[in-house]
Design a protein around this motif. Sequence first.
Motif, PDB file in Angstrom:
ATOM      1  N   ASN A   1      57.027   7.110  80.334  1.00 49.87           N
ATOM      2  CA  ASN A   1      57.994   7.792  79.440  1.00 49.87           C
ATOM      3  C   ASN A   1      57.362   9.092  78.779  1.00 49.87           C
ATOM      4  O   ASN A   1      58.182  10.283  79.021  1.00 49.87           O
ATOM      5  CB  ASN A   1      58.589   7.036  78.411  1.00 49.87           C
ATOM      6  CG  ASN A   1      59.509   5.865  78.959  1.00 49.87           C
ATOM      7  OD1 ASN A   1      59.998   5.972  80.033  1.00 49.87           O
ATOM      8  ND2 ASN A   1      59.892   4.876  78.024  1.00 49.87           N
TER       9      ASN A   1
ATOM     10  N   LYS B   1      67.896   9.622  82.644  1.00 53.45           N
ATOM     11  CA  LYS B   1      67.274  10.106  83.859  1.00 53.45           C
ATOM     12  C   LYS B   1      68.350  10.053  84.969  1.00 53.45           C
ATOM     13  O   LYS B   1      69.266   9.323  85.249  1.00 53.45           O
ATOM     14  CB  LYS B   1      66.077   9.491  84.147  1.00 53.45           C
ATOM     15  CG  LYS B   1      64.809   9.632  83.049  1.00 53.45           C
ATOM     16  CD  LYS B   1      63.658   8.748  83.316  1.00 53.45           C
ATOM     17  CE  LYS B   1      62.713   8.891  81.871  1.00 53.45           C
ATOM     18  NZ  LYS B   1      61.579   8.373  81.887  1.00 53.45           N
TER      19      LYS B   1
ATOM     20  N   GLY C   1      62.342   0.290  81.651  1.00 49.00           N
ATOM     21  CA  GLY C   1      61.159   0.058  81.115  1.00 49.00           C
ATOM     22  C   GLY C   1      60.930  -0.250  79.464  1.00 49.00           C
ATOM     23  O   GLY C   1      60.072  -0.954  79.169  1.00 49.00           O
TER      24      GLY C   1
HETATM   25 MG    MG Z   1      60.570   4.287  81.439  1.00 52.22          MG
END
Ligand code: MG
Length: 224
Positions: free
Chosen positions: A123, A174, A183
Motif C-alpha cells: 500500500n 484503486k 489487503g
Molecule cells: Mg492493498
Amino acid sequence: TTGVAHELNNPLNNTGLFVGNAVDLLELGGTDTGPIVRALRQALQQVGKATEIISHLRTFGRAAPVSREPISLRQVIERSLALMREQLRLREIEVTADLGPAEPVVVGNPIQLEQVFLNLLTNARDAVADAPRKAIRISGAVGPAAVEVAVADTGPGIPPGLERRIFDPFFTTKEVGHGTGLGLSITYGIVKEHGGTISVVSRPGEGATFLLQLPLAAAETNEP
Ligand SMILES: [Mg+2]
Ligand SMILES: Nc1ncnc2c1ncn2[C@@H]1O[C@H](COP(=O)(O)OP(=O)(O)OP(=O)(O)O)[C@@H](O)[C@H]1O
C-alpha cells in the motif's frame, strides 16, 4: 493471501468486461436481446466464480489452524522487506527500518505476520507512486507488554473520513485490476487474531502512518 487477491482479480475483471459489453449493446440501441442476455449471463457466471473463491477463503481460514510460535519481529520485518526490496528499488522508493536495539519476540504465525507487513508495504509503495518524495519508514518501540511498529509513507495520506472504511473488505480507491480492497481487511484480521491493534494516522500532506501494536511474548524472552 496475495494469491487469493490475484485469483479474485480475474473474475472481477471479467465481470466488468461482460457488464461493459451489455451496457455497450444497450447504448447502441440494439433491439436483439439475445447478445445482451448472453453478456449478463457470462457476468453472472464470473460473480459465481468470485463468490466461490471467497467461500473457499472463509472455510480455509477457519478449518486450517495456523501454527503459532515465538518469533522475532525483526526477522519478520526483514523478510518482508527482502521480498519487496527490488520492487521498491525499481520505483526509486527510499526505505528505512529502525527498530532500535531491542529484540521484540511475539507469539504468532510467521507467514501471517509477514503478510501484514507485505500488505502495508504494498500500500505504501502504491501511495508514494506520484509523490514528490518517495519514502517508507518502518520504526519500532518496545514497551513493557507490547511492541509498537509504525509504517509511514510520504504519499498523499488517507482522505479525511475514510480512516475507518479502508479496513473494510473490498474497500478500494484503486482502479479496476489494481486492487481488490482486501489487503487491509486481511491485515486487520491477522493483527486481531494475534491480540494486537492496528490504526492509521494521516494528516493532509504528511502521508499515512499505520500503527501496529502486538503483545510481547513472555517478558523475559525480550531481554537483548
Ligand atoms: Mg492493498
Ligand atoms: N499508505 C496508504 N496511503 C494512502 N491510502 C492508503 C494507504 N493504504 C491504504 N490506503 C487506502 O486504503 C484502500 C484499501 O487498502 P487495501 O490494502 O485494503 O486495498 P487495496 O490496496 O486497494 O487493494 P489490495 O490490497 O486488495 O490489492 C486503498 O485503496 C487506499 O485508498
